[in-house]
Scaffold this active site. Structure first.
Site, PDB file in Angstrom:
ATOM      1  N   HIS A 131       0.812  -1.219   0.000  1.00 37.56           N
ATOM      2  CA  HIS A 131       0.000   0.000   0.000  1.00 37.56           C
ATOM      3  C   HIS A 131       0.846   1.270   0.000  1.00 37.56           C
ATOM      4  O   HIS A 131       0.355   2.344  -0.329  1.00 37.56           O
ATOM      5  CB  HIS A 131      -1.003   0.001   1.163  1.00 37.56           C
ATOM      6  CG  HIS A 131      -0.415   0.209   2.523  1.00 37.56           C
ATOM      7  ND1 HIS A 131      -0.156  -0.822   3.397  1.00 37.56           N
ATOM      8  CD2 HIS A 131      -0.048   1.336   3.178  1.00 37.56           C
ATOM      9  CE1 HIS A 131       0.330  -0.341   4.527  1.00 37.56           C
ATOM     10  NE2 HIS A 131       0.412   0.970   4.411  1.00 37.56           N
ATOM     11  N   ASP A 167       0.181  -7.707   1.354  1.00 39.05           N
ATOM     12  CA  ASP A 167       0.554  -6.291   1.478  1.00 39.05           C
ATOM     13  C   ASP A 167       2.069  -6.095   1.554  1.00 39.05           C
ATOM     14  O   ASP A 167       2.582  -5.401   2.428  1.00 39.05           O
ATOM     15  CB  ASP A 167      -0.124  -5.652   2.685  1.00 39.05           C
ATOM     16  CG  ASP A 167      -0.179  -4.126   2.574  1.00 39.05           C
ATOM     17  OD1 ASP A 167       0.352  -3.579   1.590  1.00 39.05           O
ATOM     18  OD2 ASP A 167      -0.745  -3.484   3.481  1.00 39.05           O
ATOM     19  N   SER A 175       4.678   2.319   7.879  1.00 44.73           N
ATOM     20  CA  SER A 175       4.373   1.201   6.997  1.00 44.73           C
ATOM     21  C   SER A 175       5.624   0.683   6.306  1.00 44.73           C
ATOM     22  O   SER A 175       6.361   1.449   5.680  1.00 44.73           O
ATOM     23  CB  SER A 175       3.374   1.616   5.918  1.00 44.73           C
ATOM     24  OG  SER A 175       2.066   1.563   6.382  1.00 44.73           O
TER      25      SER A 175
END
Length: 289
Positions: free
Chosen positions: A132, A162, A238
């Site tokens: 993402h 992911d 992230s």
């Protein structure tokens, strides 16, 4: 699972990613609740006090693609209650010094900009991050802990887990991370989270592994077997590393939960476990050849 906080005002692309969050989780019982991203910037006023919001943790400046339909799955498998001996240490600086050179900031500049973190997999600049983080169209670059920035390109992605591989160019002599195995991780273990929360590169926070085998539904795919930690994780973390006290990566940071009007960490962060990461990386590398 996406980062709710906004990318800090490092340049004129900064926006409030929080205005695009979607999804509410009741404070008790944790039944799954689907949610759509409100377009009204006053969404915060409509969230009941105490509700928990599960968000991905990339700093986004675009159209909110990272923030749609995510919720925590109830009835997760309970964490192991096996007795563990935790080595107490008052000095985490040596671990930070060991791991920091292997953590990078990943930037995507374009119509929908984003900022996240990554870990170095090879001396020539192969980097692992969350899918993402690099899902938006734009020019990708990687910034090292030294401040050097190198152009990069996405070479393989796995939306199901992911994860994504990014190859930086013109680099050599980098220090790859070392991965632990899932069997070496226990509830109560001390861990450190590395990354660029709110764009503050080179940030390290500490906490413990607070649960194992958590599951999160991303609206289309389910991330399972996640590590839960109370180490502070925020937007921009992230793809960063969650490491043990030996400096080994036990997980890749991917999501947090926030509460009420707050957009920051409330001590509920989630990471993709090392065994899953290494298996997916092997598949992605084979695909990229």
């Amino acid at each position: 699972m996406t980062d709710l906080l906004s990318r800090p005002a490092l340049d004129d692309r900064t926006r409030d990613a929080g205005e695009r969050v979607a999804g509410v989780l009741p404070p008790t019982g944790f039944p799954p609740v689907m949610w759509d991203a409100p377009k009204d910037p006053r969404w915060k006023r409509r969230i009941a006090g105490g509700a928990a919001i599960l968000v991905l943790i990339a700093g986004g400046g675009g159209g909110g693609a990272f923030l749609a339909e995510h919720y925590l799955i109830g009835d997760s498998t309970p964490a192991s209650a096996a007795a563990t001996t935790i080595a107490e240490t008052g000095d985490l600086a040596p671990i930070v010094a060991k791991v920091q050179p292997s953590v990078v900031t990943v930037l995507v500049d374009g119509r929908s900009s984003s900022l996240g973190s990554g870990v170095i997999l090879s001396a020539d600049g192969l980097v692992l991050t969350n899918n993402h983080v690099v899902a938006a169209d734009g020019t990708v670059s990687v910034r090292l802990s030294t401040g050097q920035t190198a152009p990069a390109r996405v070479i393989a992605t796995d939306a199901t887990h992911d994860l994504a591989l990014v190859q930086a160019t013109g680099l050599s002599g980098l220090t790859p991370v070392t991965f632990a195995t899932d069997g070496s991780v226990a509830v109560g273990d001390t861990v450190l989270a590395f990354g660029a929360p709110l764009g503050l590169e080179g940030t390290v926070t500490s906490g413990i592994v607070s649960a194992l085998d958590r599951s999160v539904d991303t609206g289309g795919e389910k991330l399972t077997g996640l590590l839960q930690t109370d180490a502070a994780i925020n937007q921009g973390n992230s793809g960063g590393a969650l490491v043990d006290t030996s400096g080994r990566v036990v997980g890749i940071n991917v999501a947090i939960a926030t509460a009420g009007d707050s957009t920051g960490s409330v001590g509920l962060g989630f990471a993709i476990p090392a065994d899953t990461v290494t298996a997916v990386v092997a598949q992605l590398q084979a695909r990229a050849r």
